[in-house]
Scaffold this motif. Structure first.
Motif, PDB file in Angstrom:
ATOM      1  N   LYS A 109      -4.598   8.006   6.985  1.00 39.82           N
ATOM      2  CA  LYS A 109      -4.358   8.266   5.559  1.00 39.82           C
ATOM      3  C   LYS A 109      -3.150   9.169   5.305  1.00 39.82           C
ATOM      4  N   GLY A 110      -2.498   9.620   6.377  1.00 40.21           N
ATOM      5  CA  GLY A 110      -1.319  10.459   6.196  1.00 40.21           C
ATOM      6  C   GLY A 110      -1.517  11.850   6.743  1.00 40.21           C
ATOM      7  N   ASP A 111      -0.480  12.677   6.608  1.00 45.35           N
ATOM      8  CA  ASP A 111      -0.515  14.028   7.159  1.00 45.35           C
ATOM      9  C   ASP A 111      -1.426  14.938   6.338  1.00 45.35           C
TER      10      ASP A 111
ATOM     11  N   LYS B 258       4.533   2.311   4.924  1.00 46.91           N
ATOM     12  CA  LYS B 258       4.846   3.554   5.642  1.00 46.91           C
ATOM     13  C   LYS B 258       5.043   4.716   4.677  1.00 46.91           C
ATOM     14  N   ASN B 259       4.018   4.977   3.929  1.00 50.10           N
ATOM     15  CA  ASN B 259       4.005   6.079   2.978  1.00 50.10           C
ATOM     16  C   ASN B 259       3.755   7.414   3.666  1.00 50.10           C
ATOM     17  N   SER B 260       3.973   8.502   2.936  1.00 55.47           N
ATOM     18  CA  SER B 260       3.586   9.814   3.468  1.00 55.47           C
ATOM     19  C   SER B 260       2.074   9.913   3.565  1.00 55.47           C
ATOM     20  N   PHE B 261       1.376   9.316   2.611  1.00 52.27           N
ATOM     21  CA  PHE B 261      -0.086   9.320   2.684  1.00 52.27           C
ATOM     22  C   PHE B 261      -0.617   8.075   1.982  1.00 52.27           C
TER      23      PHE B 261
ATOM     24  N   THR C 215       7.337  13.613  -0.149  1.00 50.95           N
ATOM     25  CA  THR C 215       5.873  13.722  -0.165  1.00 50.95           C
ATOM     26  C   THR C 215       5.371  14.268  -1.492  1.00 50.95           C
TER      27      THR C 215
ATOM     28  N   GLU D 222       5.403  11.747  -4.185  1.00 49.87           N
ATOM     29  CA  GLU D 222       4.313  10.775  -4.012  1.00 49.87           C
ATOM     30  C   GLU D 222       2.993  11.331  -4.562  1.00 49.87           C
TER      31      GLU D 222
ATOM     32  N   THR E  98       2.896   5.070  -3.869  1.00 49.33           N
ATOM     33  CA  THR E  98       4.255   5.305  -4.358  1.00 49.33           C
ATOM     34  C   THR E  98       5.192   5.351  -3.171  1.00 49.33           C
ATOM     35  N   LYS E  99       6.295   4.669  -3.290  1.00 52.60           N
ATOM     36  CA  LYS E  99       7.279   4.652  -2.207  1.00 52.60           C
ATOM     37  C   LYS E  99       8.610   5.101  -2.783  1.00 52.60           C
TER      38      LYS E  99
END
Lengths: 142, 142, 142, 142, 142, 142
Positions: free
Chosen positions: C63-65, D22-25, F68, F71, F98-99
């Protein structure tokens, strides 16, 4: 949506004042006012009928004690006034208290809500909103 | 704050039901109810006096037209009901409309607010909250 | 819901004080207090297990960082404290920062949240709320 | 900020999927999931010490009864979960109840919060948030 | 989630400063700044086409007058800036006004939003958010 | 504020429909519409200049990584659309992503925001609001 510009205060010419003079509605500009101590008390009354009144008094209401819940609701209403009333300024509430008095004679609940703040504008609307939230909560719990 | 545990529904034993039976207050459990069409209409009245009434009618109120603003306030109140009244469920509002009728005879504004939703519980509280937001806005703009 | 009255501060007699003395609960009245600089730091810890810990460290969480997300969550929690805790005053937050330290030894994340404000009451609750939001976000992202 | 375009679903090509991979989350996409009945119970514990514990039990706490207030706080926390945790979906909460059990042996309050919803994703986070709000409120009232 | 500690400002050692220096993101710390008068004006433009433009001008839009609604939307956007933008400080807005000018030549609406506050940080973001809310509302009402 | 009445749906006569027909503005009534799958994609672009663009690309921005944060801001904007735009219905968002694509050629950030829901009305406004929140956050962080 193009040509977004940000203009700082030094660039805000007199024409701007003119532009904003004939708006659909006007928030009072309190930027040049001093903060002073404000306090307001609002009250309201709800007639619940003898049957419900007795249930409340004997703490037999099925959804719980309406008195405490209404007090909490009032705080929430006071704090959210500026979210519901577009022209209201967000205010730094210093205190709010709500008291609900049960009148046996007419089977009514009377709500008193006091609000205090050191602010540039009054807290009357906040007190009214508090009373209304409390009254509506008393209603739902019936 | 330690020993935080998460228990999924399959592990939720009957003792849990017992535990929750004697709460300070009780939100109605609507999880086993079906969604049905709900509609409610609430109304309220505010007496503004002949002088203010005339100003409103002639669109001369210094803060702007209270009618439109009160209508907007009502929508905000309807949407935020469950934030102000702890026992209210958040509802998927399908429609809300507010009409303010000006009664010349007694210099009053009468607010009607209708709310519709396909939901498991009624929208009466939402309609009342809408009326109240509208009435308070009419007040502030006076 | 009738007989709504607004009473300005000059009319707020001593009887009012009495009325509000025996409430169900009491928000502290800070209206006569001076604004002073306030800062508080809260911290909390969550044990995620070696497997999840390694995934986080290698930035492989699906789910991301969680680190950045938890930091953002903390800011939201700090700002919304007075919406969740009825007795909390809305405060003008000047600063908040959250740091999450990864402890390899016990596969834990340790959250530190600092909050600053020039206010009439402390920001301890805001810092605690920030830590909790961050911890819950770390949890969801696992 | 220019070139704002709105693209409807039929125009949403496969390249869009790629873009968002390839999103941040990543919020879990639950749009193709069915709504099912969800229920979760979370619990947490706070040690308040013998002195405070006795005050609570004898209803002598100066700010009011922490038990009721913590229960209300839990409801607010449950309802606002998706505002504090960015990745959480807004859920149609059908029910929530919070029970606080006083353990004399270790002078602790144990909070149980149950949440129910017919939804596409679980209500675990909502239950945890409810417990945390209740615990923080118990803290403030001490 | 254990070992929650609250540390008051006097206990906040220098190591804390170090800890917070390498965060994922940083809210500006304005706690040592003085409050000064701030004002900002932002503007934006939306092209609606000749047909919609004429409908607006003749007050024939089916959903109502977009001008008033957009003005209200702007106030809401200004007030909620710090809820949408994590790094924004909550500010005590003293005034906001929005003016929408209709340009017949290019069938556009130009939105001007001014925001004032006595604060420790600027109100540019609030003004931009106001403009954007107004523009989006103009869009929806089309 | 007197004479508050609650009228249930069975009592809601045809005259009510008439009353609400000439409002200042009209929320679309979706109560008789079926829920269908909705998805919308909105995009927007912000030109940040070569200097800022390089700082972002090298992760050297003093306030943190704008990508980030933007987003996250978009998610918050999507979820709060109906709080900012009075005519928008509250929608059960199933997914949003969101990208942000960095275009070296013109030193711009291009924001794409997709929103999905099974709802009675489209999610276009939510997607636009997401894009705007992201763009404003990119701006603040510069």
């Amino acid at each position: 949506m193009s040509k977004l510009k940000i203009i700082n205060k030094e660039d805000l010419k007199d024409w701007a004042k003119e532009i904003f003079q004939k708006n659909s509605f006007n928030m009072v500009d309190v930027s040049s006012k001093k903060e002073t101590f404000r306090r307001a008390l609002a009250s309201g009354k709800i007639y619940v009928g003898k049957k419900v009144f007795d249930l409340i008094q004997n703490k037999k209401m099925p959804k719980g004690d309406p008195i405490t819940l209404a007090e909490v609701s009032a705080v929430l209403g006071v704090k959210k006034t500026s979210e519901l009333i577009p022209l209201c300024h967000p205010l730094p509430i210093d205190h709010t208290a709500t008291k609900i008095i049960m009148n046996e004679l007419d089977s009514s609940l009377e709500v008193f809500c006091v609000v205090s703040a050191v602010a540039k504008t009054g807290v009357e609307m906040e007190a009214i909103m508090g009373v209304n939230s409390a009254l509506i909560t008393s209603k739902i719990i019936n």
